[in-house]
Design a protein around this motif. Structure first.
Motif, PDB file in Angstrom:
ATOM      1  N   ALA A  89       9.093   2.322  -2.878  1.00  0.00           N
ATOM      2  CA  ALA A  89       8.296   3.456  -2.961  1.00  0.00           C
ATOM      3  C   ALA A  89       6.631   2.916  -2.526  1.00  0.00           C
ATOM      4  CB  ALA A  89       8.218   3.901  -4.480  1.00  0.00           C
ATOM      5  N   VAL A  90       6.432   1.451  -2.486  1.00  0.00           N
ATOM      6  CA  VAL A  90       5.129   1.258  -2.186  1.00  0.00           C
ATOM      7  C   VAL A  90       4.994   1.497  -0.463  1.00  0.00           C
ATOM      8  CG1 VAL A  90       3.345  -0.740  -1.973  1.00  0.00           C
ATOM      9  CG2 VAL A  90       5.017  -0.367  -4.134  1.00  0.00           C
ATOM     10  N   ALA A  91       3.867   2.079  -0.179  1.00  0.00           N
ATOM     11  CA  ALA A  91       3.878   2.290   1.588  1.00  0.00           C
ATOM     12  C   ALA A  91       3.283   1.235   2.190  1.00  0.00           C
ATOM     13  CB  ALA A  91       2.934   3.510   1.637  1.00  0.00           C
ATOM     14  N   THR A  92       3.817   0.843   3.473  1.00  0.00           N
ATOM     15  CA  THR A  92       3.400  -0.151   4.207  1.00  0.00           C
ATOM     16  C   THR A  92       2.556   0.343   5.036  1.00  0.00           C
ATOM     17  OG1 THR A  92       5.548  -1.410   3.735  1.00  0.00           O
ATOM     18  CG2 THR A  92       4.207  -2.145   5.574  1.00  0.00           C
ATOM     19  N   VAL A 150       4.081  -6.402   6.375  1.00  0.00           N
ATOM     20  CA  VAL A 150       5.752  -6.653   6.216  1.00  0.00           C
ATOM     21  C   VAL A 150       5.794  -6.119   4.708  1.00  0.00           C
ATOM     22  CG1 VAL A 150       7.706  -8.035   5.810  1.00  0.00           C
ATOM     23  CG2 VAL A 150       5.967  -8.576   7.546  1.00  0.00           C
ATOM     24  N   ALA A 151       6.713  -4.931   4.603  1.00  0.00           N
ATOM     25  CA  ALA A 151       6.987  -4.394   3.317  1.00  0.00           C
ATOM     26  C   ALA A 151       7.410  -5.291   2.352  1.00  0.00           C
ATOM     27  CB  ALA A 151       8.154  -3.234   3.668  1.00  0.00           C
ATOM     28  N   HIS A 152       6.663  -5.353   1.031  1.00  0.00           N
ATOM     29  CA  HIS A 152       7.023  -6.141   0.000  1.00  0.00           C
ATOM     30  C   HIS A 152       8.534  -6.109  -0.337  1.00  0.00           C
ATOM     31  CE1 HIS A 152       2.856  -5.861  -0.464  1.00  0.00           C
ATOM     32  NE2 HIS A 152       2.617  -4.717  -1.353  1.00  0.00           N
ATOM     33  N   VAL A 177       2.613  -5.277  -8.460  1.00  0.00           N
ATOM     34  CA  VAL A 177       2.015  -4.939  -7.485  1.00  0.00           C
ATOM     35  C   VAL A 177       0.508  -4.345  -7.758  1.00  0.00           C
ATOM     36  CG1 VAL A 177       3.732  -4.180  -5.668  1.00  0.00           C
ATOM     37  CG2 VAL A 177       2.863  -2.560  -7.508  1.00  0.00           C
ATOM     38  N   THR A 178      -0.450  -4.564  -7.180  1.00  0.00           N
ATOM     39  CA  THR A 178      -1.847  -4.025  -7.377  1.00  0.00           C
ATOM     40  C   THR A 178      -1.594  -2.559  -7.400  1.00  0.00           C
ATOM     41  OG1 THR A 178      -2.639  -4.348  -5.152  1.00  0.00           O
ATOM     42  CG2 THR A 178      -3.158  -5.907  -6.685  1.00  0.00           C
ATOM     43  N   GLU A 179      -2.939  -1.688  -7.939  1.00  0.00           N
ATOM     44  CA  GLU A 179      -2.616  -0.382  -8.358  1.00  0.00           C
ATOM     45  C   GLU A 179      -2.723   0.349  -7.000  1.00  0.00           C
ATOM     46  OE1 GLU A 179      -5.157   3.365 -10.206  1.00  0.00           O
ATOM     47  OE2 GLU A 179      -6.161   1.219 -10.229  1.00  0.00           O
ATOM     48  N   ASP A 180      -3.233  -0.028  -5.942  1.00  0.00           N
ATOM     49  CA  ASP A 180      -3.213   0.326  -4.616  1.00  0.00           C
ATOM     50  C   ASP A 180      -2.100  -0.006  -3.670  1.00  0.00           C
ATOM     51  OD1 ASP A 180      -3.927  -2.174  -3.864  1.00  0.00           O
ATOM     52  OD2 ASP A 180      -5.876  -1.601  -2.872  1.00  0.00           O
ATOM     53  N   GLY A 181      -1.130  -0.931  -4.163  1.00  0.00           N
ATOM     54  CA  GLY A 181      -0.013  -1.282  -3.559  1.00  0.00           C
ATOM     55  C   GLY A 181      -0.189  -2.371  -2.383  1.00  0.00           C
ATOM     56  N   ALA A 182      -1.472  -2.615  -2.102  1.00  0.00           N
ATOM     57  CA  ALA A 182      -1.599  -3.561  -1.155  1.00  0.00           C
ATOM     58  C   ALA A 182      -1.356  -5.155  -1.395  1.00  0.00           C
ATOM     59  CB  ALA A 182      -3.299  -3.822  -0.981  1.00  0.00           C
ATOM     60  N   ARG A 183      -1.076  -5.555  -2.692  1.00  0.00           N
ATOM     61  CA  ARG A 183      -0.856  -6.899  -2.938  1.00  0.00           C
ATOM     62  C   ARG A 183       0.404  -7.059  -3.889  1.00  0.00           C
ATOM     63  NH1 ARG A 183      -6.885  -8.731  -4.277  1.00  0.00           N
ATOM     64  NH2 ARG A 183      -7.781  -8.076  -2.376  1.00  0.00           N
ATOM     65  N   LEU A 209       6.689 -15.601  -5.051  1.00  0.00           N
ATOM     66  CA  LEU A 209       6.677 -15.027  -3.667  1.00  0.00           C
ATOM     67  C   LEU A 209       5.256 -14.032  -3.911  1.00  0.00           C
ATOM     68  CD1 LEU A 209       9.967 -13.102  -3.446  1.00  0.00           C
ATOM     69  CD2 LEU A 209       9.253 -15.177  -2.310  1.00  0.00           C
ATOM     70  N   ARG A 210       4.669 -13.939  -2.843  1.00  0.00           N
ATOM     71  CA  ARG A 210       3.366 -13.051  -2.709  1.00  0.00           C
ATOM     72  C   ARG A 210       3.319 -12.497  -1.282  1.00  0.00           C
ATOM     73  NH1 ARG A 210      -2.150 -16.517  -3.701  1.00  0.00           N
ATOM     74  NH2 ARG A 210      -2.343 -17.431  -1.452  1.00  0.00           N
ATOM     75  N   ASN A 211       2.513 -11.387  -1.162  1.00  0.00           N
ATOM     76  CA  ASN A 211       2.578 -10.599   0.042  1.00  0.00           C
ATOM     77  C   ASN A 211       1.388  -9.761  -0.062  1.00  0.00           C
ATOM     78  OD1 ASN A 211       3.273  -9.721   2.782  1.00  0.00           O
ATOM     79  ND2 ASN A 211       4.113  -8.072   2.073  1.00  0.00           N
ATOM     80  N   SER A 212       0.522  -9.583   1.189  1.00  0.00           N
ATOM     81  CA  SER A 212      -0.426  -8.484   0.986  1.00  0.00           C
ATOM     82  C   SER A 212      -0.611  -7.640   2.340  1.00  0.00           C
ATOM     83  CB  SER A 212      -1.775  -9.332   0.905  1.00  0.00           C
ATOM     84  OG  SER A 212      -1.942  -9.902   2.285  1.00  0.00           O
ATOM     85  N   HIS A 213      -0.923  -6.359   2.043  1.00  0.00           N
ATOM     86  CA  HIS A 213      -1.301  -5.471   3.106  1.00  0.00           C
ATOM     87  C   HIS A 213      -2.546  -5.522   3.536  1.00  0.00           C
ATOM     88  CE1 HIS A 213       2.663  -3.325   1.981  1.00  0.00           C
ATOM     89  NE2 HIS A 213       2.968  -4.464   2.583  1.00  0.00           N
ATOM     90  N   ASP A 214      -3.543  -6.222   2.664  1.00  0.00           N
ATOM     91  CA  ASP A 214      -5.033  -5.983   3.054  1.00  0.00           C
ATOM     92  C   ASP A 214      -5.623  -7.278   3.591  1.00  0.00           C
ATOM     93  OD1 ASP A 214      -4.811  -7.704   1.110  1.00  0.00           O
ATOM     94  OD2 ASP A 214      -5.940  -6.417  -0.273  1.00  0.00           O
ATOM     95  N   LYS A 215      -4.838  -7.965   4.139  1.00  0.00           N
ATOM     96  CA  LYS A 215      -5.306  -9.222   4.951  1.00  0.00           C
ATOM     97  C   LYS A 215      -5.823 -10.460   3.858  1.00  0.00           C
ATOM     98  CE  LYS A 215      -6.469  -6.589   8.994  1.00  0.00           C
ATOM     99  NZ  LYS A 215      -7.485  -6.588  10.202  1.00  0.00           N
ATOM    100  N   LYS A 216      -5.785 -10.067   2.685  1.00  0.00           N
ATOM    101  CA  LYS A 216      -6.231 -11.097   1.754  1.00  0.00           C
ATOM    102  C   LYS A 216      -5.632 -12.523   1.772  1.00  0.00           C
ATOM    103  CE  LYS A 216      -9.361 -11.842  -1.604  1.00  0.00           C
ATOM    104  NZ  LYS A 216     -10.977 -11.630  -1.101  1.00  0.00           N
TER     105      LYS A 216
END
Length: 238
Positions: A19-22, A32-34, A59-65, A85-92
């Motif tokens: 359900a976390v948006a990419t 890449v989707a978590h 995941v973080t509240e905003d779903g970015a990490r 594992l870890r992944n980010s959508h915010d370039k962190k």
């Protein structure tokens, strides 16, 4: 397994990751989707014959990490191997995969293990991700066999009390334990909280890790030094 959450992330069920948006891709960043990373890891582990017995996702509240841990059934049942594992959508931070007997993943961005590989979110990342996963999963059997052999040496190395005292002092001098924890290790050596067998290096190793509960999360590097000291004892007694 050590998944520390004190910087805003919240543990979620695996199904909730879908359900976390990419976010959409840009010219320089291709998220890449978590859940895709977790699914790929699950598939690859199963393909190579590894059984996941426990997993945690956050995941973080905003779903970015995203942060996760997968625990694998060990060959002898005495311990577990862990994949972080870890992944980010915010370039962190880039896509990260970590493996070891002690893996530390924290939402404050600490990411440590015996082996860590990372992959930036570029246009080719998704296509190359299976190869990235294979870099970790394919050598797992060898890594796990070496770990099992190491622990077998620990079990077979009998320690007189005077040698155990010397090793505990070495752990203190190496910074693995502080002065306040020396009595804790000695107590677990003499009257262990769990059945770690006779007075062998295996019992002392477990006495040390038991006394370090909590500190490994604060400083995962102590595990590497602990093994170095214990392995040194094995070499001297061969």
């Amino acid at each position: 397994m050590t998944l520390m959450l004190h910087a805003g992330a919240t543990e979620v069920a695996y199904d909730d990751l879908r359900a976390v948006a990419t976010p959409p891709r840009t010219a320089s960043h291709v998220p890449v989707a978590h859940h895709e990373i977790v699914e790929l890891m699950r598939y690859s582990l199963g393909f190579y014959g590894h059984e996941i017995i426990e997993e945690h996702h956050a995941v973080t509240e905003d779903g970015a990490r995203y942060f996760g841990l997968l625990s694998l059934r060990s060959p002898d049942g005495e311990y577990t191997d862990t994949l972080g594992l870890r992944n980010s959508h915010d370039k962190k931070f880039p896509i990260g995969i970590a493996f070891g007997s002690r893996v530390f993943v924290c939402d404050n961005l600490a990411f440590q293990a015996d082996h860590v590989i990372r992959r930036k979110h570029t246009a080719n990342a998704k296509r190359e991700l299976p190869g990235l996963v294979a870099e970790v999963v394919e050598p797992l059997n060898t890594e796990r066999q070496e770990q099992a052999e190491r622990f077998l040496r620990y079990r077979e190395t009998v320690l007189p009390d005077e040698v155990a005292d010397h090793v505990i002092l070495s752990l203190y001098r190496s910074g693995v334990i502080n002065l306040q924890r020396v009595p804790d290790v000695m107590e677990q050596w003499e009257t262990p909280a769990h059945d770690w067998g006779d007075k062998t290096l295996w019992r002392l190793f477990n006495a040390a890790t038991f006394s370090l509960t909590g500190r490994v999360a604060e400083n995962p590097a102590v595990t590497t030094v602990l093994h170095r000291v214990i392995d040194g004892v094995c070499e001297r007694t061969v």
